[in-house]
Design a protein around this motif. Structure first.
Motif, PDB file in Angstrom:
ATOM      1  N   PRO A 149       0.715  -1.320   0.046  1.00 21.73           N
ATOM      2  CA  PRO A 149      -0.078   0.047   0.045  1.00 21.73           C
ATOM      3  C   PRO A 149       0.710   1.220  -0.114  1.00 21.73           C
ATOM      4  O   PRO A 149       2.198   1.264   0.101  1.00 21.73           O
ATOM      5  N   ARG A 150       0.238   2.558  -0.144  1.00 25.68           N
ATOM      6  CA  ARG A 150       0.804   3.574  -0.207  1.00 25.68           C
ATOM      7  C   ARG A 150       0.645   4.607   0.838  1.00 25.68           C
ATOM      8  O   ARG A 150      -0.936   4.648   1.230  1.00 25.68           O
ATOM      9  N   PRO A 151       1.267   5.153   1.830  1.00 28.31           N
ATOM     10  CA  PRO A 151       0.810   5.738   2.887  1.00 28.31           C
ATOM     11  C   PRO A 151       0.451   7.446   2.402  1.00 28.31           C
ATOM     12  O   PRO A 151       1.373   7.983   1.766  1.00 28.31           O
ATOM     13  N   VAL A 152      -0.587   7.824   2.777  1.00 28.61           N
ATOM     14  CA  VAL A 152      -1.123   9.204   2.406  1.00 28.61           C
ATOM     15  C   VAL A 152      -1.538   9.985   3.725  1.00 28.61           C
ATOM     16  O   VAL A 152      -1.951   9.269   4.635  1.00 28.61           O
ATOM     17  N   ILE A 153      -1.516  11.415   3.377  1.00 27.99           N
ATOM     18  CA  ILE A 153      -1.868  12.200   4.578  1.00 27.99           C
ATOM     19  C   ILE A 153      -2.942  13.231   4.024  1.00 27.99           C
ATOM     20  O   ILE A 153      -2.782  13.852   2.988  1.00 27.99           O
ATOM     21  N   ARG A 154      -4.105  13.027   4.335  1.00 23.01           N
ATOM     22  CA  ARG A 154      -5.479  13.897   3.793  1.00 23.01           C
ATOM     23  C   ARG A 154      -5.107  15.202   4.803  1.00 23.01           C
ATOM     24  O   ARG A 154      -4.855  15.042   5.766  1.00 23.01           O
ATOM     25  N   PRO A 155      -5.221  16.259   4.061  1.00 30.16           N
ATOM     26  CA  PRO A 155      -5.065  17.756   4.726  1.00 30.16           C
ATOM     27  C   PRO A 155      -5.697  17.926   6.063  1.00 30.16           C
ATOM     28  O   PRO A 155      -4.986  18.306   7.028  1.00 30.16           O
ATOM     29  N   ASP A 156      -6.993  17.364   6.341  1.00 34.66           N
ATOM     30  CA  ASP A 156      -7.665  17.288   7.661  1.00 34.66           C
ATOM     31  C   ASP A 156      -7.081  16.364   8.800  1.00 34.66           C
ATOM     32  O   ASP A 156      -7.496  16.288   9.737  1.00 34.66           O
ATOM     33  N   GLN A 157      -6.329  15.449   8.141  1.00 36.25           N
ATOM     34  CA  GLN A 157      -5.598  14.398   9.327  1.00 36.25           C
ATOM     35  C   GLN A 157      -4.194  14.557   9.464  1.00 36.25           C
ATOM     36  O   GLN A 157      -3.830  13.808  10.432  1.00 36.25           O
ATOM     37  N   ALA A 158      -3.574  15.638   8.995  1.00 38.81           N
ATOM     38  CA  ALA A 158      -2.115  15.923   9.442  1.00 38.81           C
ATOM     39  C   ALA A 158      -2.197  16.191  11.083  1.00 38.81           C
ATOM     40  O   ALA A 158      -2.889  17.011  11.569  1.00 38.81           O
ATOM     41  N   ARG A 159      -1.225  15.698  11.964  1.00 38.88           N
ATOM     42  CA  ARG A 159      -1.197  15.761  13.200  1.00 38.88           C
ATOM     43  C   ARG A 159       0.060  16.434  13.936  1.00 38.88           C
ATOM     44  O   ARG A 159       1.027  15.960  13.278  1.00 38.88           O
ATOM     45  N   LEU A 160       0.005  17.326  14.584  1.00 36.37           N
ATOM     46  CA  LEU A 160       1.162  17.861  15.281  1.00 36.37           C
ATOM     47  C   LEU A 160       1.631  17.100  16.642  1.00 36.37           C
ATOM     48  O   LEU A 160       2.655  16.962  17.068  1.00 36.37           O
ATOM     49  N   GLY A 161       0.245  16.838  17.016  1.00 41.74           N
ATOM     50  CA  GLY A 161       0.499  16.185  18.460  1.00 41.74           C
ATOM     51  C   GLY A 161       0.353  17.024  19.725  1.00 41.74           C
ATOM     52  O   GLY A 161       0.559  18.294  19.428  1.00 41.74           O
ATOM     53  N   ARG A 162      -0.374  16.679  20.852  1.00 36.92           N
ATOM     54  CA  ARG A 162      -0.799  17.642  21.818  1.00 36.92           C
ATOM     55  C   ARG A 162       0.496  18.338  22.420  1.00 36.92           C
ATOM     56  O   ARG A 162       0.347  19.444  22.598  1.00 36.92           O
ATOM     57  N   ARG A 163       1.429  17.732  22.480  1.00 38.05           N
ATOM     58  CA  ARG A 163       2.621  18.701  23.217  1.00 38.05           C
ATOM     59  C   ARG A 163       3.195  19.433  22.427  1.00 38.05           C
ATOM     60  O   ARG A 163       3.439  20.805  22.792  1.00 38.05           O
ATOM     61  N   LEU A 164       3.553  19.168  21.044  1.00 39.31           N
ATOM     62  CA  LEU A 164       3.983  20.140  20.143  1.00 39.31           C
ATOM     63  C   LEU A 164       3.045  21.317  19.715  1.00 39.31           C
ATOM     64  O   LEU A 164       3.518  22.337  19.761  1.00 39.31           O
ATOM     65  N   GLY A 209       0.136  11.480  10.653  1.00 38.40           N
ATOM     66  CA  GLY A 209      -1.258  11.476  10.203  1.00 38.40           C
ATOM     67  C   GLY A 209      -1.441  10.545   9.113  1.00 38.40           C
ATOM     68  O   GLY A 209      -2.534  10.570   8.402  1.00 38.40           O
ATOM     69  N   ALA A 210      -0.282   9.876   8.538  1.00 38.49           N
ATOM     70  CA  ALA A 210      -0.503   9.060   7.418  1.00 38.49           C
ATOM     71  C   ALA A 210      -1.200   7.903   7.498  1.00 38.49           C
ATOM     72  O   ALA A 210      -1.199   7.200   8.792  1.00 38.49           O
ATOM     73  N   LEU A 211      -2.017   7.397   6.504  1.00 36.61           N
ATOM     74  CA  LEU A 211      -2.724   6.108   6.853  1.00 36.61           C
ATOM     75  C   LEU A 211      -2.336   5.102   5.262  1.00 36.61           C
ATOM     76  O   LEU A 211      -2.280   5.972   4.450  1.00 36.61           O
ATOM     77  N   PRO A 212      -2.429   4.155   5.351  1.00 34.81           N
ATOM     78  CA  PRO A 212      -1.922   3.358   4.041  1.00 34.81           C
ATOM     79  C   PRO A 212      -3.323   3.223   3.507  1.00 34.81           C
ATOM     80  O   PRO A 212      -4.377   2.752   4.013  1.00 34.81           O
ATOM     81  N   VAL A 213      -3.342   3.256   2.150  1.00 37.17           N
ATOM     82  CA  VAL A 213      -4.273   3.170   1.072  1.00 37.17           C
ATOM     83  C   VAL A 213      -3.707   2.225  -0.039  1.00 37.17           C
ATOM     84  O   VAL A 213      -2.385   2.111  -0.235  1.00 37.17           O
ATOM     85  N   SER A 214      -4.592   1.504  -0.821  1.00 33.42           N
ATOM     86  CA  SER A 214      -4.293   0.490  -1.704  1.00 33.42           C
ATOM     87  C   SER A 214      -3.574   1.223  -2.888  1.00 33.42           C
ATOM     88  O   SER A 214      -4.089   2.521  -3.177  1.00 33.42           O
ATOM     89  N   ARG A 215      -2.557   0.672  -3.398  1.00 36.08           N
ATOM     90  CA  ARG A 215      -2.059   1.592  -4.657  1.00 36.08           C
ATOM     91  C   ARG A 215      -3.159   1.945  -5.644  1.00 36.08           C
ATOM     92  O   ARG A 215      -3.033   3.023  -6.066  1.00 36.08           O
TER      93      ARG A 215
END
Length: 257
Positions: free
Chosen positions: A89-104, A224-230
């Motif tokens: 699969p291919r890891p992708v980040i959707r614009p609304d799913q990018a994560r900074l993390g709470r501490r950052l 925030g990346a999630l794998p999707v099929s190629r």
């Protein structure tokens, strides 16, 4: 070779390529070849030295001979110095799913001297991504091709500034609704994470659907990346409306929190 290679990328059946090996070998890293390959769902991994080229040949010559891995011009032309990949699969980040993390995010709220920009210093971001990296896949030939794409408005960088100091960044290629992230760097903790979150924010605002993270890893997942099929990735790449270039304004990083 460029015009022939460009036509060849258009006919390559990427969806049928190996999931865990190069889809092709091709030495052409010119701007037209790069753009055509990214449009086809591929990205390059140049071999940095003779040993790496020899390893490519040793590992994959049987698949090249069988036709499982494509080579322009057929089996008589074996440019093992550049492999082209389309993982599945291919890891992708959707614009609304990018994560900074709470501490950052908490730290950024108090870092009023941190700002971000786009395309303010593309060449330096690429150089910083190449510095102190082993193996050095970001070769001079690839850098020249990337700079040519930047001049055409197809390769973009995001810069993270602490005052006037460049402390982090990332760069990638814009094709249709996708921005394929090639590399990132940091000179302060978490500055590359800020760069990716900022680019996702800007790209989403102009109609971008995905940041392509290319290689899966725990670090990429934490962004925030999630794998999707190629196949799903290729369908979005080829079927979605083209996004505009991300806005270049100098903006406070704290807005991302």
């Amino acid at each position: 070779m460029t015009s022939r290679t460009t036509d060849w990328w258009d006919t390559l059946r990427v969806a049928e390529a190996p999931a865990d090996a190069p889809a092709a070998f091709c030495a052409d890293l010119g701007a037209e070849s790069l753009l055509a390959a990214y449009r086809a769902g591929l990205f390059p991994m140049p071999a940095p030295d003779e040993y790496a080229r020899w390893m490519n040949e040793a590992l994959y010559e049987d698949r090249v001979a069988s036709g499982a891995i494509a080579v322009p011009g057929g089996a008589g032309e074996l440019p093992y110095q550049v492999s082209w990949w389309s993982p599945d699969p291919r890891p992708v980040i959707r614009p609304d799913q990018a994560r900074l993390g709470r501490r950052l995010a908490q730290r950024l709220r108090n870092r009023l001297d941190w700002c971000t920009s786009v395309d303010r210093d593309f060449g330096r971001v690429v150089s910083q991504c190449a510095a102190d990296r082993e193996p050095r896949w970001l070769t001079e030939d690839l850098r020249r091709g990337l700079l040519a794409l930047h001049e055409r408005g197809r390769a973009h960088s995001v810069e993270v500034w602490q005052g006037t100091e460049l402390v982090g960044g990332a760069f990638g290629i814009r094709v249709g609704p996708v921005l394929s992230l090639d590399s990132m760097f940091h000179r302060r903790p978490d500055a590359s994470r800020v760069a990716v979150a900022d680019l996702a924010n800007r790209f989403g605002a102009v109609g971008g659907l995905l940041l392509d993270a290319q290689w899966d890893s725990s670090h990429i997942r934490s962004l925030g990346a999630l794998p999707v099929s190629r196949q799903h990735y290729l369908d979005l790449l080829r079927g979605g409306p083209a996004a505009d270039p991300p806005p270049i304004d100098l903006l406070p990083a704290a807005r991302l929190t």
